[in-house]
Design a protein around this motif. Structure first.
Motif, PDB file in Angstrom:
ATOM      1  N   TYR A 513       0.818  -1.206   0.000  1.00  0.00           N
ATOM      2  CA  TYR A 513       0.000   0.000   0.000  1.00  0.00           C
ATOM      3  C   TYR A 513       0.859   1.266   0.000  1.00  0.00           C
ATOM      4  CZ  TYR A 513      -3.743  -3.214   1.213  1.00  0.00           C
ATOM      5  OH  TYR A 513      -4.638  -4.253   1.203  1.00  0.00           O
ATOM      6  N   GLY A 514       2.147   1.129  -0.325  1.00  0.00           N
ATOM      7  CA  GLY A 514       3.033   2.275  -0.249  1.00  0.00           C
ATOM      8  C   GLY A 514       3.547   2.708  -1.607  1.00  0.00           C
ATOM      9  N   SER A 515       4.521   3.584  -1.590  1.00  0.00           N
ATOM     10  CA  SER A 515       5.097   4.096  -2.822  1.00  0.00           C
ATOM     11  C   SER A 515       6.611   4.172  -2.683  1.00  0.00           C
ATOM     12  CB  SER A 515       4.522   5.481  -3.143  1.00  0.00           C
ATOM     13  OG  SER A 515       4.794   6.384  -2.079  1.00  0.00           O
ATOM     14  N   VAL A 516       7.273   4.309  -3.831  1.00  0.00           N
ATOM     15  CA  VAL A 516       8.720   4.510  -3.868  1.00  0.00           C
ATOM     16  C   VAL A 516       8.969   5.981  -4.163  1.00  0.00           C
ATOM     17  CG1 VAL A 516      10.841   4.030  -5.134  1.00  0.00           C
ATOM     18  CG2 VAL A 516       9.295   2.161  -4.519  1.00  0.00           C
ATOM     19  N   PHE A 517       9.769   6.598  -3.323  1.00  0.00           N
ATOM     20  CA  PHE A 517      10.031   8.033  -3.438  1.00  0.00           C
ATOM     21  C   PHE A 517      11.329   8.264  -4.208  1.00  0.00           C
ATOM     22  CE2 PHE A 517      12.226  11.776  -1.563  1.00  0.00           C
ATOM     23  CZ  PHE A 517      11.365  12.770  -2.026  1.00  0.00           C
TER      24      PHE A 517
END
Length: 561
Positions: A513-517
């Motif tokens: 449920y996350g993202s790569v910054f």
């Protein structure tokens, strides 16, 4: 002096009106105009009223006051004295706050910041000085209204007291202005490190109601004491042309004004005039007398209320239209980008392809078409329906695998696939105007009537998307999401030497449920293009191109390989 006052009021009011409609915060013109903008409203929402509306209302009122002052040959001063006095007091409060902010951040200042801060403070001092001298000039042109009684051996002068209706107006209007100024000052104070600590300590020792009461008493005391000491009147009294004096019509000293102001804290003092008691007058031996009316006669000034109401309503309609235009401008760009991706995806359709459909029936289920067989003329699909909540967990593969033997099959001609692609934004469910165009889809197939392709997906592969992106003075930030099978970012490549992408954290796995910054450091970035390589859980590599050359705020993602 009268022409200088008129020009100053027109200059300040016109800038305020322009900024009410022109809000391109990044433009040089806006920043120059904002540098010379002075208003009793700081832009914060007050009483659920848009702060920008309030700023425009003040500017329009000041503009009307300047025109009335000039046309009456400096006889009509009510609005100018109200506006100038209030603006003067607010500037006097915010000057020390500005000094505090400068001292707190001075270590991080560049030479340009020093220069701007010095010029800004110098301008504030000049404006405050000009406002004060203008108030002195305007007040000198006014005199108390009186009636002379001639007796056999003496002559008596009787001044006219303000009536109860005017007293009620003073109380209500001054309370509103006091509340606005107090709220704005408090809003700024609690955002400073020094006062925020003080407020937090106060909250641990006193209950909220007592704290609120203390602040009201303190601010109200400062409010009335400042206005009536400097100008012998409060904002509302300027509008009714009334003056605080002693019983002989002379100016009272600051000590007497302080006593008068403290008397206002007596319970029910605000309505004591209804009993003809006027406690804060009687305790301090002061009076509120009327001035001679030298300006517009009659009730012409009441026309300002409907004029401002019409102006405010017109501004509201303009704001609604502007927001709608901005929304549709962004929505059309998104629509065009999405359509380009759909068209590109349909060119390489295979048995790993899934078409996500959408319609306007607000169903809780999302329909998917999974490709089963591909021929030169027709394509066979399985029709899959998933609850929206399930799709948000990216369980398309799982849903298909568990029910593929029972799914209904449909055949669509290759040429008919284009009928499932929106040709006009007005057909989209995101368009809700009266000229909306109905979308038929493939009407011959009941399951597909009115439905259109929203995304072209690939099963058993990653699906890279950008959840957010933004620019700042030092670079660009990207937040990448994967809406396919588990994968990780293994490399980022860019030919732009002006942007330094931070690659220290690679490889970086996508959380469920996350993202790569991704962060790119650089000055004055207007656009970028980079290639992101992803390795999925099946050890397959996918290369995506991310670019923002056409629209820096809306980057595009394209699968290259």
């Amino acid at each position: 002096m009268y022409k200088k006052i008129t020009l100053f009021a027109l200059f300040i009011s016109i800038i305020g009106i322009i900024l009410g409609f022109y809000r391109d915060y990044n433009s040089i013109l806006f920043n120059v105009l904002d540098f010379f903008s002075y208003n009793i409203f700081t832009g914060q929402e007050i009483f659920w009223i848009n702060g920008n509306y309030l700023r425009v209302i003040f500017s329009v009122t000041l503009f009307i006051g300047a025109i009335a002052f000039y046309k009456s040959k400096e006889k009509e001063t009510r609005i100018l004295r109200f506006a100038f006095s209030t603006l003067f007091v607010e500037i006097c409060v915010f000057v020390p706050l500005r000094l505090y902010f400068i001292s707190a951040h001075i270590k991080s200042f560049a030479l340009k910041d020093y220069a701007l801060s010095f010029v800004s403070l110098a301008l504030m001092f000049f404006v405050a000085y000009f406002l004060y001298k203008s108030m002195e000039y305007l007040n000198k042109s006014k005199a108390l209204d009186y009636e002379t009684f001639v007796y056999t051996e003496s002559t008596e002068i009787a001044y006219f007291k303000t009536n109860n209706w005017q007293r009620l107006f003073h109380f209500v209007f001054d309370t509103i202005i006091f509340g606005i100024l107090g709220f704005q000052i408090l809003y700024v104070l609690i955002r400073t490190e020094l006062f925020n600590g003080f407020f937090e300590t106060l909250q641990t020792q006193l209950n909220p109601q007592l704290i609120f009461t203390l602040f009201v008493v303190v601010f109200r005391t400062l409010f009335y004491f400042t206005f009536e000491t400097l100008f012998q009147a409060s904002p509302a009294k300027f509008l009714t042309e009334s003056l605080v004096v002693n019983d002989e019509g002379l100016k009272v000293p600051a000590g007497t004004i302080f006593k008068r102001t403290l008397s206002r804290s007596i319970p029910f003092d605000s309505v004591s005039f209804l009993l003809k008691a006027d406690w804060h007058d009687s305790f301090s031996f002061t009076e509120v007398y009327k001035e001679k009316k030298t300006g517009l006669q009659g009730s012409y000034y009441f026309l300002i209320i409907p004029l401002l109401a019409v102006f405010l309503y017109g501004m509201h309609l303009w704001e609604v239209k502007k927001e709608k235009d901005m929304y549709y401008e962004g929505a059309i760009k998104t629509f065009e980008g999405k359509n380009a991706n759909i068209t590109e995806g349909l060119k390489t359709i295979d048995t790993n392809t899934v078409l996500q459909l959408k319609n306007d029936d607000y169903s809780s289920r999302t329909k998917f078409l999974k490709v089963e067989n591909v021929s030169n003329s027709t394509i066979e699909f399985s029709v899959l329906n998933l609850e929206n909540e399930s799709y948000q967990r990216f369980n398309v593969e799982k849903g298909y695998e568990t029910s593929k033997d029972t799914l209904k099959k449909v055949k669509i001609k290759r040429a008919d696939l284009q009928k499932m692609v929106l040709s006009d934004f007005k057909q989209s469910s995101d368009y809700n105007e009266s000229d909306k165009i109905n979308f038929e889809g493939i009407a011959a197939i009941p399951e597909l009537k009115g439905k259109y392709i929203e995304y072209v997906l690939a099963l058993h592969s990653p699906n890279l998307q950008i959840s957010d992106s933004n620019f700042d003075a030092n670079g660009v930030s990207l937040y990448l999401e994967n809406k396919g099978i588990p994968a990780e970012v293994i490399s980022v490549a860019s030919n732009d030497k002006n942007i330094n992408w931070n690659l220290n954290m690679l490889p970086k796995r996508f959380a469920e449920y996350g993202s790569v910054f991704l962060r790119g450091e650089g000055k004055d970035i207007s656009g970028y293009k980079l290639r992101v390589t992803i390795n999925d859980s099946l050890n397959k590599k996918f290369i995506y191109e991310i670019s923002s050359t056409e629209n820096p705020k809306s980057p595009k993602v394209r699968l290259i390989k």
